[in-house]
Design a protein around this motif. Structure first.
Motif, PDB file in Angstrom:
ATOM      1  N   VAL A 188       0.062   8.920  -8.104  1.00  0.00           N
ATOM      2  CA  VAL A 188      -0.845   7.808  -8.530  1.00  0.00           C
ATOM      3  C   VAL A 188      -1.554   8.384 -10.082  1.00  0.00           C
ATOM      4  CG1 VAL A 188      -3.137   6.571  -8.263  1.00  0.00           C
ATOM      5  CG2 VAL A 188      -1.472   7.139  -6.266  1.00  0.00           C
ATOM      6  N   SER A 192      -1.770   9.604  -1.948  1.00  0.00           N
ATOM      7  CA  SER A 192      -1.131  10.291  -3.321  1.00  0.00           C
ATOM      8  C   SER A 192      -0.814  11.683  -3.163  1.00  0.00           C
ATOM      9  CB  SER A 192      -2.216  10.244  -4.355  1.00  0.00           C
ATOM     10  OG  SER A 192      -1.666  10.874  -5.650  1.00  0.00           O
ATOM     11  N   THR A 197      -2.176  13.189  -8.130  1.00  0.00           N
ATOM     12  CA  THR A 197      -2.839  12.197  -9.022  1.00  0.00           C
ATOM     13  C   THR A 197      -3.090  12.401 -10.165  1.00  0.00           C
ATOM     14  OG1 THR A 197      -4.220  11.474  -6.792  1.00  0.00           O
ATOM     15  CG2 THR A 197      -5.157  10.943  -8.979  1.00  0.00           C
TER      16      THR A 197
END
Length: 420
Positions: free
Chosen positions: A161, A240, A243
């Motif tokens: 992400v 995720s 990230t």
């Protein structure tokens, strides 16, 4: 005694200014010292590529400055004392102090992950080489775990992400998606994707994200980051495995603590010549400077701005030290150059008001041009005294001339660069 010029930071801006000053000022009158926290030159424009898995060169600064007469101090800057005109540094030997007559502040910026709970602890940023390498290790481990590939060619397992759809976020998301097809990539945008681009460029960006299989979440605000998920303001929780925080940058508080006049975000307020409005023997360049462009708007934090600011600072320093007229360089931000992986890109033209023009270029040729610009930037940094003239400029009045603020300088500062 020689006039002491100390440059804090050896990124694109600091290395360029130090090398250019060494090329144009006589070593009989001046000594130039560069202080940098790491011994390597970091190609910050390519850190998203490093994180995605590409080999990115990091030349040793001792090699970069070899033969220039520049002194290199590998140390971390801890304190700037403009009243005593000293800089305190820390290194493996315990550190110490460096005195200066002219200070060039080029400490740059870092990821502003601490603005959201958990981002500092759990998110990766690509503002520095060590953090980019840590992200690369995480992506390697996710790749090895995610052996199942969907019929579409995208990964069914590990998700990356990327938070932030500025230039850094876009380049990071597209680079990872292209380089690691076994992973899925999501790009979180606070507003419309590519809102600062022209309509045509936005359309091309969407097509690139679709082609690379990137999931785009627009009008989404991230409220917190956890070890395995990203929490959004609308209640959405995004799983995720890694990230990446690319939602803005912040600068070191060193300048503010030193008592220099700074903006609310800590950047040093400078006049048209990049000289601190509060301390006339301090110049700020790169992301550390709050500089106003010729259109009356602040120049954005970017490598392009660093080049404009750096050239003006060089002209000002040399002009004041040698008693010559200071040349005003153009401070016009004209374009954004965005890579979309290795084989695609966008070149967006910027108008006088800082807004995107309808005109843009895109495609493989744009990607090649940007790759060439990055290559030339590295070469120029690694050869700081290329084209060194046989005659160098001596200081006005002999060595150790201290630059002082004249009445005209002070009036110009107040007229052209009021405190924000």
């Amino acid at each position: 005694m020689k006039h002491r010029i100390v440059v804090l930071g050896a990124g694109y801006a600091g290395a360029y200014v130090a090398g250019t000053l060494a090329r144009r000022l006589s070593p009989a009158d001046t000594e130039i010292t560069v202080v940098n926290a790491v011994p390597d030159f970091v190609q910050r424009m390519r850190l998203h590529q490093l994180a995605a898995g590409r080999d990115v060169e990091a030349p040793k600064l001792v090699d970069v400055f070899a033969g220039t007469g520049i002194r290199l101090r590998v140390a971390r800057v801890t304190v700037v004392d403009p009243e005593r005109q000293v800089v305190a540094v820390a290194d493996d030997g315990g550190g110490g102090e460096l005195g200066y007559d002219t200070l060039v502040y080029a400490l740059g910026s870092h990821g502003a992950a601490r603005a959201v709970p958990g981002a500092g602890e759990h998110a990766f940023d690509i503002a520095a080489r060590p953090s980019a390498l840590r992200l690369r290790e995480r992506l390697d481990s996710m790749d090895s775990m995610d052996s199942m590939i969907s019929p579409s060619g995208r990964g069914d397992g590990g998700r990356v992400v990327v938070v932030g759809d500025g230039l850094t976020g876009i380049e990071t998301a597209t680079e990872i998606a292209e380089s690691r097809p076994g992973l899925s990539v999501a790009l979180v945008a606070r507003g419309e994707l590519g809102a600062r681009l022209s309509a045509g460029a936005r359309s091309h960006l969407r097509q690139a994200c679709d082609r690379l299989g990137i999931t785009v979440l627009e009008h989404t605000c991230v409220e917190a980051v956890e070890a395995t998920r990203v929490l959004c303001a609308d209640g959405t929780a995004l799983a995720s495995g890694a990230t990446v925080w690319a939602a803005g940058f912040a600068v070191s508080p060193i300048a503010a603590v030193a008592g220099l006049e700074v903006t609310g975000d800590g950047r040093i307020v400078v006049d048209r010549t990049m000289r601190s409005v509060s301390h006339p023997n301090v110049y700020a360049i790169g992301d550390s400077a709050y500089a106003i462009g010729d259109n009356g708007r602040p120049l954005p934090m970017s490598c392009a701005s660093a080049g404009l600011i750096g050239r003006q600072a060089v002209e000002a320093i040399i002009g004041r030290l040698t008693g010559r007229k200071i040349a005003n360089t153009r401070l016009i931000y004209t374009l954004n150059h965005i890579s979309l992986g290795r084989r695609d890109g966008i070149l967006q033209m910027i108008g006088d008001e800082g807004q995107a023009k309808p005109k843009y270029l895109s495609g493989r040729k744009v990607a090649r041009v940007k790759a060439g610009i990055i290559t030339m930037s590295l070469w120029a940094t690694s050869h700081p005294t290329f084209g060194m003239p046989k005659r160098k400029r001596h200081l006005a009045g002999g060595p150790r001339t201290r630059p002082t603020a004249t009445v005209a300088d002070t009036a110009a500062q107040q007229a052209t660069h009021p405190t924000p």
